[in-house]
Design a protein around this motif. Structure first.
Motif, short mmCIF file in Angstrom:
data_model
loop_
_atom_site.label_atom_id
_atom_site.label_comp_id
_atom_site.label_asym_id
_atom_site.label_seq_id
_atom_site.Cartn_x
_atom_site.Cartn_y
_atom_site.Cartn_z
N UNK A 127 0.87 -1.28 -0.09
CA UNK A 127 0.03 -0.05 -0.14
C UNK A 127 0.76 1.25 0.01
N UNK A 128 2.27 1.12 -0.27
CA UNK A 128 3.01 2.29 -0.49
C UNK A 128 2.90 2.93 1.06
N UNK A 129 3.22 2.57 2.19
CA UNK A 129 3.23 3.04 3.45
C UNK A 129 4.58 3.49 3.68
N UNK A 130 4.66 4.62 4.51
CA UNK A 130 6.13 5.10 4.91
C UNK A 130 6.59 4.20 6.30
N UNK A 131 6.58 3.10 6.09
CA UNK A 131 7.13 2.00 7.26
C UNK A 131 8.22 1.32 7.04
N UNK A 132 9.06 1.47 6.37
CA UNK A 132 10.08 0.85 5.66
C UNK A 132 11.32 1.00 6.80
N UNK A 133 11.62 2.18 7.21
CA UNK A 133 12.72 2.48 8.12
C UNK A 133 11.96 3.56 9.24
N UNK A 134 12.87 3.84 10.34
CA UNK A 134 12.25 4.57 11.46
C UNK A 134 13.61 4.96 12.06
N UNK A 135 13.48 6.36 12.84
CA UNK A 135 14.42 6.72 13.77
C UNK A 135 13.84 6.92 15.18
N UNK A 136 14.48 6.92 16.31
CA UNK A 136 14.14 6.95 17.62
C UNK A 136 14.37 8.23 18.45
N UNK A 137 13.36 9.12 18.84
CA UNK A 137 13.74 10.24 19.46
C UNK A 137 13.81 9.93 20.96
N UNK A 138 14.57 10.41 21.69
CA UNK A 138 14.61 10.08 23.10
C UNK A 138 14.04 11.06 23.89
N UNK A 139 13.54 10.85 25.19
CA UNK A 139 13.19 12.27 25.69
C UNK A 139 13.88 13.03 26.55
N UNK A 140 15.35 12.69 26.46
CA UNK A 140 16.45 13.58 27.03
C UNK A 140 16.77 12.99 28.43
N UNK A 141 17.82 13.62 29.00
CA UNK A 141 18.29 13.08 30.24
C UNK A 141 17.36 13.53 31.39
N UNK A 142 17.76 12.83 32.37
CA UNK A 142 16.84 13.13 33.60
C UNK A 142 17.54 14.24 34.56
N UNK A 143 18.21 15.01 34.24
CA UNK A 143 18.87 16.38 34.83
C UNK A 143 18.10 17.40 34.80
N UNK A 144 16.97 17.53 34.11
CA UNK A 144 16.33 18.67 34.20
C UNK A 144 15.17 18.90 35.34
N UNK A 145 14.95 20.22 35.61
CA UNK A 145 13.90 20.16 36.97
C UNK A 145 13.08 21.36 36.52
N UNK A 146 12.00 21.38 37.09
CA UNK A 146 10.89 22.61 37.05
C UNK A 146 11.27 23.66 37.33
#
Length: 882
Positions: A287-306
Motif C-alpha cells: 500500500x506504499x506506506x512509509x514504514x520501511x525505516x524509522x528513527x528513535x527520538x529520546x526524551x532526553x536526560x533526567x537532569x532537568x528540573x521544573x
C-alpha cells in the motif's frame, strides 16, 4: 494446630495439579529469603522451618530463609501450596502487618514445572518484580538456574527474594564435571611442580646437549614456517596483478545488537544502519506506506528540573500526551504528562557512532512557568501549531492555555481563567475547568480556539490587539455552549479539530456525541450544525475527533471502546434534525444509518484518553495505535506489545452502487456500513501503549508517541521527503586519536572557553570597541552627502499647499509675506508711492493707545450727588402715595 490441608487448598481455589514436591529438574528446593531493613526487627514474621544459610544471607545478616517444599508447611505432606498471610492457623509464613490479609499469597509448583505466585484477593495486593498482580490473578515464573525474583506482600516493610537453584545434572554430566575438575587439579599441580623445579635446572638447560636438542627442534619447525610464509607472499603478489573488487560492508546482528524489533506481520526484522536509522526487512510494501525505516527520538536526560521554584525532577519516561508537527515539517514537538514540552529539530540532528543511535531534543520547556499560577504542576493535554509555524499553543489541566514562540523560550500570551462561581460559561472571561483541545485557524494566524471541561468553545485573538486583564488575554467570544440531546450542559472531553476551510469545527463530548459547530457569528451558538448522539454506543465519551484532509469525513475514538468510526460530514449536517429526534442518546451502534456511519475499524483498544488516530495524506488510509493493559500482561506473564495498525477506507462510489446522492429510501438501503480489519500491523512498542499518532501530509512520515516516553518517526526513503531523512543522510563524524588526545588535555574552568577546540578565537580588532572604520569610497561619500543629518541641511519649507495657519507649500518666506499682504496683486502698484502713507492707511479709525493716555480729558464720575439722589427718591415716594 493448622487447618486440614485439603480443606484449606480447596477453599483458596488451589488447582489439583499444584504441589510442593521439588521438581526433578531442580537440584534442591527454591529458596525464599525474607529481607528486612536494618532498623526493623523480625518479631512480626514467623517461619515454619528455617533452611541452611545461603550466600545472600551473609549480605543480609538479618534475613530469614526458608524453602518452597513440604517441610516448610505447617499442614504436613498433604499441603499443595505455601500460604503467606497474617492468620497464624493457616499461614506457613506469617507476617503480622496491617496491610497483609489473613491469607494473602500462595506459592506452589504445577505440572509444567514452573513456579506459580497466586494472589488470594488481598486489598493491598501482591507485587512480583515490582508489578502488581491482578486481584485473584497469578503469574508463572520459569525455573531457570540462577534466576532471582522479588515478591512483596502489600505494604509490609520486607522483600521476599525467590532464588532458583541450578538444574539437576544427569549421571553423564556429573561424570564429565568430575573428570574436568580432576583434570584441572592435575594441571594445576603439574604447573606448580614445574615452576618450583625451574630455578634449580637453569644451569642444566644451558648445557650443550639441551642446546643441540633445541636447535634440532627449530630446524624441524623451520621448513613448515618458511613454506607458509612463502605461500602468503605468493598470494599477495598474485592479488596485485588481479583487478580490485570492492565489497560494501554490511553490519551483522552481532555488530549491531537490537534491543527492540519492529515487525510487520510475523516475518519482519529490523536492521540498524550506521547513521542512526533502522530498516524494516518485511514483506513487500503493498500500500506504499512509509514504514520501511524509522528513527528513535529520546526524551532526553533526567537532569532537568521544573521552573516553578519547587525543583521537581522531570521524568524521562513520562507518557506522551500530545504530538504536533510544524506545518513545514522541520520540527516536532511532544507534550508529556510531566508538564514538559520536548522540541526536536530535524535539521540539527546529527547521528553518532553506535548501534543504538537516538536523537535527543534540542530544548526541554517546562510549561508551568506562569508567575501568577500557584496551583501546582499540570499535565499537558493538547498541543497545536499556527499556520505559519511561528507559534505554539499549549493546553493543560490548569484551565489556562498559553501561546509560546517557535523556539519555546518566550511565553507570548497567558490566557485568563474564568470565574468558577458563574454558571453561565458565556458570561466568563475564560475557561473555568481544564482545557482539552486547542487549535489555530488554518488560514488566519491571529485566531485560535480552545475547548474545556466547562462545555464551552472559545475564540481568542492572539494578534496583540486583544483585550487583556491582569496581563492575561481575555476571551474574544464564546463560539458554543455544548449540550446533550436533552438540553443539559455537558463536558467537552475531546480535542478540537478545525475544518480545512476554517469555517467549522468538531468536538467530542462526555455524553458520547460528536458535534459540528459554526465558527463565525457574533452571538453565542446554542445549536450545532450537526450532531451524532451515542456515537460509540450508550454514553461512552468521545475522547478524540479529527477531520480528514479534504474535510469530508470525521474519525472519532473513545477510550472505553476498541473501534474507530468514520462519519460523513455532509450527511451529519443534513440529517441532524430528524436523526437526533429519532436516534437519541439511548440508541445503540446499529441504529446509526449507513449514510452517516461510513466505516468501523475494529481491533483498536484505547484504554487511555490520549489515544488518537490520523488520516493519510490522500484520505484513503487511517492509522491508529493500540494500548496494552498492564494488568493482563502481568497476569499472563507474557510480553505485550503496542501495535500500529493501518486501515484502507472505502470510497464513496464503492459503498453505493447507485449514482444518485439523494436521501431516498432506495439509496439508503443500498448503502452498508463497512467493517474494516487492519491491512498492515507493526509492533512498535514492547510493553508499552501507542498513544499519539501524527501523519504529516507533506513529509509523508508518521510520528508516534508511547506510554514510556519514546517517540519514533517512520518513513520510507523513496516516498518520504525531508524530516527524518535529513539526519539519516548525514555521515557519522568519526573522532581521530589526535582529537581525543587534545580533548582529554583541554583546560577546564574559566580557561575552557578559549581553550576549547570548538570555540572561536577572538582577536582584539574583531571587537566593536577596537574595530577601525573602513575608508570612505566615492559611493559612500555620495550617500553621506544626501544624508541631511550628516550634512546638516536647513529644514526645508513645509509642503502640502496649506493656505491657513502655516506657510504655503513650496513658498519662500518673502513670497509668503507678499502674498499675505496683497503686494502680489495685479491692481496693486506701489512704484513712486511713499511707504509711510501706505502704512497710515491701515491705522485710520484705529487707536493703538489706551484712552487713559489720550490727553487731559475730564471724566464724569457721577451726575448727581448723594443728597440730590435722596431728594429725588423721597419725591418719587410721595407721588406714589397720592
Amino acid at each position: 494446630m493448622g487447618e486440614p490441608a485439603a480443606d484449606l487448598d480447596g477453599e483458596l481455589g488451589i488447582p489439583a495439579d499444584a504441589t510442593l514436591n521439588v521438581p526433578s529438574e531442580l537440584s534442591k528446593p527454591i529458596q525464599l529469603l525474607l529481607i528486612l531493613p536494618q532498623d526493623i526487627a523480625t518479631d512480626f514474621i514467623t517461619v515454619a522451618s528455617a533452611s541452611t544459610p545461603h550466600a545472600d544471607d551473609k549480605r543480609h545478616p538479618g534475613a530469614l530463609s526458608t524453602h518452597l517444599s513440604l517441610e516448610s508447611s505447617i499442614r504436613g505432606a498433604a499441603a499443595r501450596c505455601l500460604v503467606v498471610g497474617r492468620q497464624a492457623s493457616a499461614a506457613d509464613i506469617r507476617i503480622d502487618h496491617k496491610s497483609v490479609s489473613r491469607r494473602h499469597t500462595a506459592l506452589y509448583y504445577n505440572r509444567a514445572s514452573v513456579l506459580v505466585v497466586r494472589d488470594l484477593g488481598g486489598k493491598h495486593g501482591t507485587y512480583v518484580d515490582d508489578a502488581r498482580l491482578e486481584k485473584n490473578g497469578q503469574v508463572e515464573l520459569p525455573l531457570k538456574g540462577g534466576k532471582e525474583h522479588t515478591v512483596r506482600f502489600g505494604n509490609a516493610p520486607l522483600m521476599c527474594k525467590v532464588i532458583v537453584p541450578a538444574p539437576r545434572m544427569n549421571e553423564v554430566q556429573s561424570q564429565l564435571q568430575k573428570a574436568n575438575v580432576s583434570t584441572e587439579e592435575g594441571e594445576t599441580d603439574q604447573q606448580q611442580q614445574i615452576s618450583s623445579e625451574q630455578p634449580n635446572n637453569d644451569t642444566a638447560s644451558n648445557g650443550p646437549e639441551d642446546a643441540a636438542n633445541s636447535q634440532m627442534e627449530d630446524d624441524d619447525d623451520a621448513p613448515s614456517t618458511r613454506e607458509s610464509r612463502q605461500a602468503q607472499i605468493d598470494a599477495m603478489i598474485a592479488s596485485l596483478d588481479s583487478n580490485p573488487v570492492y565489497k560494501k560492508y554490511v553490519p551483522t546482528d552481532e555488530d549491531n545488537p537490537m534491543p527492540m524489533s519492529m515487525t510487520a506481520g510475523a516475518a519482519a526484522s529490523t536492521k540498524t544502519n550506521g547513521n542512526g536509522s533502522r530498516s524494516l526487512q518485511s514483506k513487500p510494501n503493498k500500500y506504499n506506506l512509509p514504514i520501511t525505516s524509522f528513527i528513535t527520538l529520546s526524551p532526553g536526560s533526567g537532569s532537568f528540573t521544573s521552573s516553578d521554584g519547587t525543583g521537581t525532577n522531570i521524568q524521562t519516561n513520562a507518557s506522551v500526551s500530545a504530538l504536533c508537527f510544524e506545518p513545514s515539517g522541520a520540527r516536532l514537538v511532544a507534550g508529556h504528562k510531566d508538564g514538559t514540552l520536548r522540541m526536536y529539530d530535524f535539521h540539527g540532528m546529527k547521528p553518532t557512532a553506535g548501534a543504538e543511535t537516538t536523537f535527543p531534543p534540542f530544548r526541554v520547556v517546562d510549561s508551568d512557568n506562569d508567575p501568577l499560577d500557584d496551583t501546582g504542576r499540570h499535565v499537558i493535554t493538547c498541543l497545536g501549531s499556527s499556520g505559519s509555524g511561528g507559534e505554539w499553543i499549549v493546553g493543560t489541566t490548569s484551565a489556562q492555555p498559553k501561546v509560546l514562540d517557535r523556539e519555546g523560550r518566550t511565553t507570548l500570551f497567558f490566557f485568563i481563567k474564568g470565574d468558577t462561581y458563574v454558571t453561565d460559561s458565556s458570561k466568563t472571561l475564560g475557561h473555568t475547568a481544564g482545557v482539552t483541545g486547542v487549535a489555530f485557524h488554518p488560514l488566519i494566524k491571529e485566531t485560535c480556539w480552545t475547548t474545556g471541561l466547562d462545555g464551552s468553545v472559545r475564540q481568542w485573538d492572539v494578534s496583540g490587539r486583544g483585550k487583556t486583564q491582569f496581563q492575561k488575554l481575555v476571551c474574544q467570544k464564546v463560539i458554543a455552549k455544548v449540550k446533550n440531546e436533552k438540553g443539559q450542559r455537558t463536558q467537552v472531553v475531546s480535542n478540537v479539530s478545525v475544518h480545512p476551510s476554517g469555517r467549522k469545527l468538531v468536538v467530542g463530548t462526555a455524553c458520547g456525541s460528536v458535534q459540528i459547530w459554526n465558527c463565525f457569528g457574533s452571538s453565542v451558538s446554542t445549536r450545532p450544525l450537526g450532531a451524532v448522539y451515542s456515537a460509540h454506543g450508550g454514553t461512552k465519551p468521545v475522547t478524540f475527533v479529527t477531520f480528514s484532509g479534504n474535510g469530508d469525513r470525521i474519525a472519532s475514538r473513545s477510550e472505553s471502546g476498541d473501534t474507530v468510526k468514520i462519519w460523513d460530514v455532509t450527511r451529519i449536517e443534513k440529517e441532524t434534525g430528524s436523526f437526533a429526534r429519532k436516534h437519541g442518546g439511548r440508541g445503540k451502534e446499529g441504529e446509526h444509518p449507513p449514510s452517516l456511519l461510513l466505516a468501523i475499524c475494529n481491533g483498536l483498544p484505547a484504554l487511555n484518553e490520549s489515544a488518537n488516530c490520523a488520516f493519510g495524506p490522500d484520505g484513503k488510509m487511517l492509522v491508529a495505535g493500540t494500548s496494552v493493559d498492564p494488568r493482563a500482561r502481568v497476569s499472563t506473564a507474557s510480553t505485550a506489545c503496542g501495535k500500529l495498525k493501518f486501515y484502507q477506507l472505502p470510497e464513496e462510489g464503492k459503498r453505493s452502487k447507485t449514482g444518485k446522492e439523494s436521501g431516498s429510501k432506495s439509496s439508503s438501503k443500498n448503502k452498508t456500513t463497512a467493517v474494516l480489519e487492519a491491512v498492515e500491523e507493526l509492533e512498535v512498542a514492547p510493553n508499552a501503549s501507542v498513544l499519539g499518532v501524527q501523519w504529516h501530509p507533506k513529509l509523508n512520515q508518521i510520528a508516534l508517541g508511547t506510554s514510556n516516553g519514546i517517540i519514533r518517526v517512520l518513513y520510507d526513503p523513496t516516498i518520504s521527503t525531508k524530516g527524518a531523512l535529513m539526519p539519516t543522510s548525514r555521515a557519522v563524524v568519526h573522532s581521530d586519536g589526535l582529537s581525543d588526545l587534545l580533548r582529554s588535555r583541554a583546560p577546564t574552568g574559566s580557561a575552557a572557553f578559549l581553550g576549547s577546540a570548538n570555540s572561536n578565537i577572538i582577536v582584539p580588532n574583531a571587537l566593536p570597541l577596537f574595530r577601525e572604520e573602513p575608508q570612505a569610497t566615492r559611493k559612500t561619500k555620495d550617500e553621506e552627502r544626501k544624508d541631511p543629518e550628516k550634512t546638516k541641511l536647513p529644514e526645508p519649507p513645509v509642503t502640502g499647499g496649506i493656505k491657513t495657519g502655516a506657510q504655503g507649500g513650496g513658498l519662500k518666506f518673502s513670497q509668503y509675506v507678499k502674498q499675505t499682504t496683497g503686494y502680489l496683486k495685479k491692481d496693486k502698484n506701489v512704484a513712486g508711492r511713499d511707504p509711510r502713507e501706505e502704512l497710515f492707511k491701515y491705522s485710520e479709525g484705529k487707536s493703538y493707545v489706551s484712552k487713559a493716555y489720550e490727553g487731559d480729558v475730564q471724566r464724569i464720575l457721577a451726575e448727581k450727588t448723594v443728597e440730590e439722589e435722596e431728594a429725588d427718591l423721597k419725591a418719587t415716594k410721595r407721588q406714589k402715595t397720592k
